[in-house]
Design a protein around this motif. Structure first.
Motif, PDB file in Angstrom:
ATOM      1  N   CYS A 163      -9.135   7.623  -9.770  1.00  0.00           N
ATOM      2  CA  CYS A 163      -9.398   7.126 -11.132  1.00  0.00           C
ATOM      3  C   CYS A 163     -10.052   7.274 -11.832  1.00  0.00           C
ATOM      4  O   CYS A 163     -10.896   7.221 -11.115  1.00  0.00           O
ATOM      5  N   ARG A 164      -9.385   7.406 -13.169  1.00  0.00           N
ATOM      6  CA  ARG A 164     -10.835   7.355 -14.334  1.00  0.00           C
ATOM      7  C   ARG A 164      -9.879   6.524 -15.619  1.00  0.00           C
ATOM      8  O   ARG A 164      -8.635   6.386 -15.591  1.00  0.00           O
ATOM      9  N   CYS A 165     -11.603   5.676 -14.742  1.00  0.00           N
ATOM     10  CA  CYS A 165     -10.841   4.282 -16.012  1.00  0.00           C
ATOM     11  C   CYS A 165     -11.461   4.863 -17.955  1.00  0.00           C
ATOM     12  O   CYS A 165     -12.222   5.549 -17.967  1.00  0.00           O
ATOM     13  N   VAL A 193      -7.151   2.512 -16.344  1.00  0.00           N
ATOM     14  CA  VAL A 193      -7.341   3.566 -15.848  1.00  0.00           C
ATOM     15  C   VAL A 193      -6.359   4.974 -16.613  1.00  0.00           C
ATOM     16  O   VAL A 193      -5.361   3.818 -17.398  1.00  0.00           O
ATOM     17  N   GLU A 194      -6.622   6.024 -16.740  1.00  0.00           N
ATOM     18  CA  GLU A 194      -5.858   6.994 -17.714  1.00  0.00           C
ATOM     19  C   GLU A 194      -4.525   6.917 -16.976  1.00  0.00           C
ATOM     20  O   GLU A 194      -4.040   7.628 -17.940  1.00  0.00           O
ATOM     21  N   GLU A 195      -4.192   6.954 -15.825  1.00  0.00           N
ATOM     22  CA  GLU A 195      -2.754   7.790 -15.976  1.00  0.00           C
ATOM     23  C   GLU A 195      -2.555   6.851 -14.638  1.00  0.00           C
ATOM     24  O   GLU A 195      -3.666   6.060 -13.217  1.00  0.00           O
ATOM     25  N   ALA A 196      -1.625   6.568 -13.460  1.00  0.00           N
ATOM     26  CA  ALA A 196      -1.015   6.617 -12.643  1.00  0.00           C
ATOM     27  C   ALA A 196      -1.089   7.243 -12.194  1.00  0.00           C
ATOM     28  O   ALA A 196      -0.571   8.299 -11.406  1.00  0.00           O
ATOM     29  N   LEU A 197      -1.873   6.514 -10.774  1.00  0.00           N
ATOM     30  CA  LEU A 197      -1.572   7.581  -9.403  1.00  0.00           C
ATOM     31  C   LEU A 197      -0.639   7.051  -8.321  1.00  0.00           C
ATOM     32  O   LEU A 197      -0.336   6.108  -8.671  1.00  0.00           O
ATOM     33  N   THR A 198      -0.811   7.508  -6.876  1.00  0.00           N
ATOM     34  CA  THR A 198       0.132   7.428  -5.632  1.00  0.00           C
ATOM     35  C   THR A 198      -0.700   6.556  -6.047  1.00  0.00           C
ATOM     36  O   THR A 198      -1.716   5.953  -5.032  1.00  0.00           O
ATOM     37  N   ASP A 199      -0.140   4.751  -5.421  1.00  0.00           N
ATOM     38  CA  ASP A 199      -0.040   3.582  -4.811  1.00  0.00           C
ATOM     39  C   ASP A 199      -0.544   4.036  -3.453  1.00  0.00           C
ATOM     40  O   ASP A 199      -0.400   5.003  -2.317  1.00  0.00           O
ATOM     41  N   SER A 200      -1.933   2.974  -2.870  1.00  0.00           N
ATOM     42  CA  SER A 200      -2.610   3.161  -1.849  1.00  0.00           C
ATOM     43  C   SER A 200      -2.220   2.169  -1.477  1.00  0.00           C
ATOM     44  O   SER A 200      -1.204   1.280  -1.677  1.00  0.00           O
TER      45      SER A 200
END
Length: 276
Positions: A163-165, A193-200
């Motif tokens: 994640c990039r905050c 965050v700057e972008e949505a990633l895959t959920d964990s």
């Protein structure tokens, strides 16, 4: 033989600046008995020696001896505190000073917090933009657990996911509990965050809609005092013709991660509102 001075209890009371009630109490305790009592009238008479004894009682009380301790001392052979007893009293004073200093520190924190709250521009209405957040929802016992949850669970997982905050950072919580239950706070931690990633299993990603108008209220102090700030905020909303239009957020600016002193913790409560 020269006749000794005898003072009635009222006169003794006046001269020594002590109430008759206190003299009778000392008599009951056995620490200051009248020199003599008239069998017929019941009048109590005090001598010059009782004056000195009363002064001794006052001196011992002034340095922290209880009346029971005074009685034991005056009935002893020495009639003055031993070095060991005085050392013990000094130790007790030091413990009391520690307690008073801690109480003074806490009172000072509360005073500083109240001064900050009363003097700053506490209410600010602004728009909250649409953002992407990484979130983690959990049930915690109290807000003190939040710092450990962020450091040991959420932070490491966000780092693992890459994640990039955003800068400046923006993190907040939303409480989902429908009612207060002792030891059970249903809370969702959100960090922009700057972008949505895959959920964990630990961290999920959401896009939050913009909030056109939110009342932002600064809260200085420990999280246990949030209730006071919420009360002030809702009064402001009610008195100024607004309605609550969404779930409040609590944004964390300063906290246990950078200040040990809770009075320096700064949180901002953000309440979506609309005009009536």
């Amino acid at each position: 033989m020269k006749e000794m001075i005898k003072l009635k209890i009222g006169e003794f009371s006046r001269l020594m600046r002590v109430t008759v009630k206190t003299l009778r109490h000392y008599e009951q305790l056995g620490i200051l008995l009248p020199d003599s009592v008239d069998d017929d009238s019941g009048y109590r008479y005090y001598s010059v020696d009782q004056m000195q004894r009363l002064n001794a009682i006052r001196d011992l009380k002034d340095i922290g001896f209880s009346l029971d301790e005074v009685r034991d001392l005056l009935l002893s052979d020495e009639r003055v505190p031993s070095a060991d007893l005085l050392s013990l009293k000094i130790s007790e004073c030091e413990r009391q000073l520690d307690l008073l200093n801690e109480r003074r520190r806490r009172l000072g924190e509360l005073l500083d917090s109240r001064k900050q709250l009363e003097t700053m521009n506490n209410y600010n209405i602004q728009a909250l933009p649409a953002i992407i957040v990484a979130t983690h929802r959990a049930t915690i016992k109290n807000y003190d657990e939040l710092g450990a949850l962020c450091c040991s669970v959420i932070g490491p997982e966000m780092q693992r996911l890459g994640c990039r905050c955003t800068l400046p950072g923006y993190c907040f919580t939303v409480e989902h509990s429908q009612e207060y239950t002792d030891g059970k706070i249903d809370i969702e931690y959100c960090e922009q965050v700057e972008e949505a990633l895959t959920d964990s299993p630990i961290v999920k990603f959401h896009t939050l809609d913009a909030v056109p108008m939110a009342l932002c209220v600064k809260h200085y102090g420990p999280y246990s005092e949030f209730g006071r700030t919420y009360a002030e905020a809702y009064r402001y909303i009610d008195e100024n013709g607004y309605l609550v239009a969404g779930m409040p957020r609590t944004s964390y600016v300063d906290g246990c991660w950078n200040y040990d002193d809770p009075s320096r913790w700064l949180s901002i409560i953000q309440i979506p509102i609309a005009k009536r």
